[in-house]
Write a protein that holds these residues in place. Structure first.
Motif, PDB file in Angstrom:
ATOM      1  N   UNK A 136       0.773  -1.230   0.000  1.00  0.00           N
ATOM      2  CA  UNK A 136       0.000   0.000   0.000  1.00  0.00           C
ATOM      3  C   UNK A 136       0.800   1.272   0.000  1.00  0.00           C
ATOM      4  N   UNK A 137       2.099   1.207   0.396  1.00  0.00           N
ATOM      5  CA  UNK A 137       2.839   2.453   0.470  1.00  0.00           C
ATOM      6  C   UNK A 137       4.312   2.219   0.753  1.00  0.00           C
ATOM      7  N   UNK A 138       5.175   2.805  -0.080  1.00  0.00           N
ATOM      8  CA  UNK A 138       6.607   2.852   0.179  1.00  0.00           C
ATOM      9  C   UNK A 138       7.072   4.266  -0.086  1.00  0.00           C
ATOM     10  N   UNK A 139       8.111   4.704   0.601  1.00  0.00           N
ATOM     11  CA  UNK A 139       8.489   6.105   0.481  1.00  0.00           C
ATOM     12  C   UNK A 139      10.004   6.281   0.474  1.00  0.00           C
ATOM     13  N   UNK A 140      10.472   7.145  -0.431  1.00  0.00           N
ATOM     14  CA  UNK A 140      11.856   7.605  -0.473  1.00  0.00           C
ATOM     15  C   UNK A 140      11.827   9.100  -0.183  1.00  0.00           C
ATOM     16  N   UNK A 141      12.587   9.514   0.820  1.00  0.00           N
ATOM     17  CA  UNK A 141      12.639  10.928   1.186  1.00  0.00           C
ATOM     18  C   UNK A 141      14.075  11.415   1.039  1.00  0.00           C
ATOM     19  N   UNK A 142      14.276  12.355   0.139  1.00  0.00           N
ATOM     20  CA  UNK A 142      15.599  12.927  -0.089  1.00  0.00           C
ATOM     21  C   UNK A 142      15.714  14.254   0.649  1.00  0.00           C
ATOM     22  N   UNK A 143      16.917  14.605   1.032  1.00  0.00           N
ATOM     23  CA  UNK A 143      17.178  15.905   1.637  1.00  0.00           C
ATOM     24  C   UNK A 143      17.911  16.763   0.622  1.00  0.00           C
ATOM     25  N   UNK A 144      17.259  17.828   0.193  1.00  0.00           N
ATOM     26  CA  UNK A 144      17.873  18.761  -0.741  1.00  0.00           C
ATOM     27  C   UNK A 144      18.408  19.974  -0.007  1.00  0.00           C
ATOM     28  N   UNK A 145      18.426  21.105  -0.681  1.00  0.00           N
ATOM     29  CA  UNK A 145      18.859  22.348  -0.068  1.00  0.00           C
ATOM     30  C   UNK A 145      18.283  23.527  -0.840  1.00  0.00           C
ATOM     31  N   UNK A 168      17.481  16.548  -7.214  1.00  0.00           N
ATOM     32  CA  UNK A 168      16.073  16.882  -7.469  1.00  0.00           C
ATOM     33  C   UNK A 168      15.666  16.437  -8.871  1.00  0.00           C
ATOM     34  N   UNK A 169      16.544  16.660  -9.845  1.00  0.00           N
ATOM     35  CA  UNK A 169      16.238  16.196 -11.200  1.00  0.00           C
ATOM     36  C   UNK A 169      16.058  14.684 -11.238  1.00  0.00           C
ATOM     37  N   UNK A 170      16.924  13.980 -10.518  1.00  0.00           N
ATOM     38  CA  UNK A 170      16.792  12.520 -10.444  1.00  0.00           C
ATOM     39  C   UNK A 170      15.482  12.127  -9.767  1.00  0.00           C
ATOM     40  N   UNK A 171      15.068  12.907  -8.779  1.00  0.00           N
ATOM     41  CA  UNK A 171      13.824  12.607  -8.064  1.00  0.00           C
ATOM     42  C   UNK A 171      12.639  12.532  -9.011  1.00  0.00           C
ATOM     43  N   UNK A 172      12.557  13.470  -9.958  1.00  0.00           N
ATOM     44  CA  UNK A 172      11.420  13.468 -10.878  1.00  0.00           C
ATOM     45  C   UNK A 172      11.375  12.166 -11.686  1.00  0.00           C
ATOM     46  N   UNK A 173      12.549  11.730 -12.159  1.00  0.00           N
ATOM     47  CA  UNK A 173      12.591  10.477 -12.924  1.00  0.00           C
ATOM     48  C   UNK A 173      12.240   9.283 -12.049  1.00  0.00           C
ATOM     49  N   UNK A 174      12.774   9.277 -10.811  1.00  0.00           N
ATOM     50  CA  UNK A 174      12.492   8.160  -9.916  1.00  0.00           C
ATOM     51  C   UNK A 174      11.016   8.099  -9.535  1.00  0.00           C
ATOM     52  N   UNK A 175      10.413   9.261  -9.333  1.00  0.00           N
ATOM     53  CA  UNK A 175       8.990   9.274  -8.973  1.00  0.00           C
ATOM     54  C   UNK A 175       8.149   8.623 -10.064  1.00  0.00           C
ATOM     55  N   UNK A 176       8.503   8.887 -11.318  1.00  0.00           N
ATOM     56  CA  UNK A 176       7.788   8.283 -12.433  1.00  0.00           C
ATOM     57  C   UNK A 176       8.110   6.797 -12.545  1.00  0.00           C
ATOM     58  N   UNK A 177       9.387   6.442 -12.358  1.00  0.00           N
ATOM     59  CA  UNK A 177       9.805   5.051 -12.503  1.00  0.00           C
ATOM     60  C   UNK A 177       9.261   4.155 -11.397  1.00  0.00           C
ATOM     61  N   UNK A 178       9.264   4.641 -10.160  1.00  0.00           N
ATOM     62  CA  UNK A 178       8.886   3.804  -9.021  1.00  0.00           C
ATOM     63  C   UNK A 178       7.411   3.916  -8.661  1.00  0.00           C
ATOM     64  N   UNK A 179       6.734   4.902  -9.216  1.00  0.00           N
ATOM     65  CA  UNK A 179       5.317   5.068  -8.923  1.00  0.00           C
ATOM     66  C   UNK A 179       4.476   3.834  -9.169  1.00  0.00           C
ATOM     67  N   UNK A 180       4.688   3.113 -10.289  1.00  0.00           N
ATOM     68  CA  UNK A 180       3.872   1.914 -10.525  1.00  0.00           C
ATOM     69  C   UNK A 180       4.032   0.837  -9.458  1.00  0.00           C
ATOM     70  N   UNK A 181       5.129   0.890  -8.690  1.00  0.00           N
ATOM     71  CA  UNK A 181       5.335  -0.066  -7.587  1.00  0.00           C
ATOM     72  C   UNK A 181       4.703   0.415  -6.289  1.00  0.00           C
ATOM     73  N   UNK A 182       4.085   1.578  -6.311  1.00  0.00           N
ATOM     74  CA  UNK A 182       3.524   2.127  -5.081  1.00  0.00           C
ATOM     75  C   UNK A 182       4.554   2.818  -4.211  1.00  0.00           C
ATOM     76  N   UNK A 183       5.688   3.194  -4.805  1.00  0.00           N
ATOM     77  CA  UNK A 183       6.774   3.848  -4.060  1.00  0.00           C
ATOM     78  C   UNK A 183       6.802   5.328  -4.433  1.00  0.00           C
ATOM     79  N   UNK A 184       6.708   6.182  -3.443  1.00  0.00           N
ATOM     80  CA  UNK A 184       6.728   7.623  -3.649  1.00  0.00           C
ATOM     81  C   UNK A 184       8.141   8.159  -3.441  1.00  0.00           C
ATOM     82  N   UNK A 185       8.477   9.247  -4.128  1.00  0.00           N
ATOM     83  CA  UNK A 185       9.810   9.863  -4.016  1.00  0.00           C
ATOM     84  C   UNK A 185       9.629  11.368  -3.894  1.00  0.00           C
ATOM     85  N   UNK A 186      10.061  11.936  -2.774  1.00  0.00           N
ATOM     86  CA  UNK A 186       9.912  13.369  -2.531  1.00  0.00           C
ATOM     87  C   UNK A 186      11.185  13.935  -1.911  1.00  0.00           C
TER      88      UNK A 186
END
Length: 264
Positions: A136-145, A168-186
């Motif tokens: 139901x839910x997996x999450x990746x949380x990055x720390x930017x600046x 941050x640029x990588x985050x956008x790609x990962x959010x699209x790539x991992x979204x179908x697995x139910x994994x969020x990236x922010x």
């Protein structure tokens, strides 16, 4: 509690933000798996946030080493049966300067830690994160600046800012790539953040200018809309939100925690 029955991996546990993230996660009901390069920091953090040792585990981890990243993810599975979120605090932020005085070998080192190291750790956690996503839910949380979008005038850290902008640029790609697995990236983007690093800057500036520490602190606080700068703990609270089911509809987003210094 936000993170009841969840397991959260936190990389880069030291005296500042990493420890605050671990503390907030435990307070909110999570089990935490801690990684850092220094065993003493790990042991101190685990003892501080989980005195009886039932809800924490740690392993010495350099995110520049793919095998060590894999071992930290394995620890979460071995000790707690899986993992639900990974928080990337580990970073190299001690390379100072801009373009004219750049040592590009140092820039490469910063990029290897802050960009590729974060991606190594994410990939190591991905099998378990996909299982969390299936539940139901997996999450990746990055720390930017904030400095990746608005360079501060007081200090110049071009390599650090560039590496976090790339993340941050990588985050956008990962959010699209991992979204179908139910994994969020922010990404959480702190600005000036009261904790060990900024305390060190204030001490240095006060000595350089021959003024009281409080004068430097007040000067920084005055730039904020609140007006006080955010603290490590404020950033950690936002991280916990992104790691929790409360943010299940959010992916591919950056949230600034900067007391209103910069508004976008």
């Amino acid at each position: 509690m936000l993170l009841a029955n969840r397991t959260v991996v936190v990389s880069g546990v030291g005296a500042g933000l990493g420890r605050e993230v671990a503390a907030v996660c435990v307070r909110e009901g999570a089990r935490v798996v801690l990684g850092a390069r220094t065993r003493e920091n790990l042991a101190a953090c685990a003892a501080a946030v989980d005195p009886d040792g039932t809800r924490s585990a740690y392993r010495v981890t350099d995110i520049g080493d793919e095998e060590q990243c894999a071992r930290l993810a394995e620890l979460a599975v071995e000790r707690f049966g899986g993992l639900d979120a990974v928080v990337h605090v580990a970073a190299l932020d001690t390379v100072m300067g801009g373009l004219e005085d750049a040592d590009f070998a140092e820039w490469q080192r910063v990029l290897d830690v802050n960009l590729l190291g974060t991606l190594r750790m994410t990939r190591a956690c991905l099998p378990a994160l996909r299982e969390a996503g299936a539940r139901g839910d997996g999450s990746v949380v990055m720390i930017g600046t904030q400095s990746s979008v608005a360079a501060p005038t007081e200090v110049r850290q071009a390599a650090y800012a560039a590496s976090k902008g790339a993340l941050v640029s990588a985050m956008y790609s990962l959010a699209r790539e991992l979204g179908p697995y139910g994994v969020r990236v922010n990404t959480v983007q702190p600005g000036w953040m009261w904790g060990p690093m900024v305390e060190g800057y204030v001490a240095w500036a006060a000595e350089s200018e021959q003024v009281p520490h409080q004068a430097v602190r007040q000067r920084l606080d005055a730039r904020m809309a609140l007006p006080r700068m955010a603290e490590d703990g404020d950033v950690a609270e936002t991280v916990a939100f992104f790691a929790s089911a409360r943010s299940r509809g959010i992916t591919g987003q950056c949230l600034m925690v900067n007391a209103g210094e910069l508004m976008r």
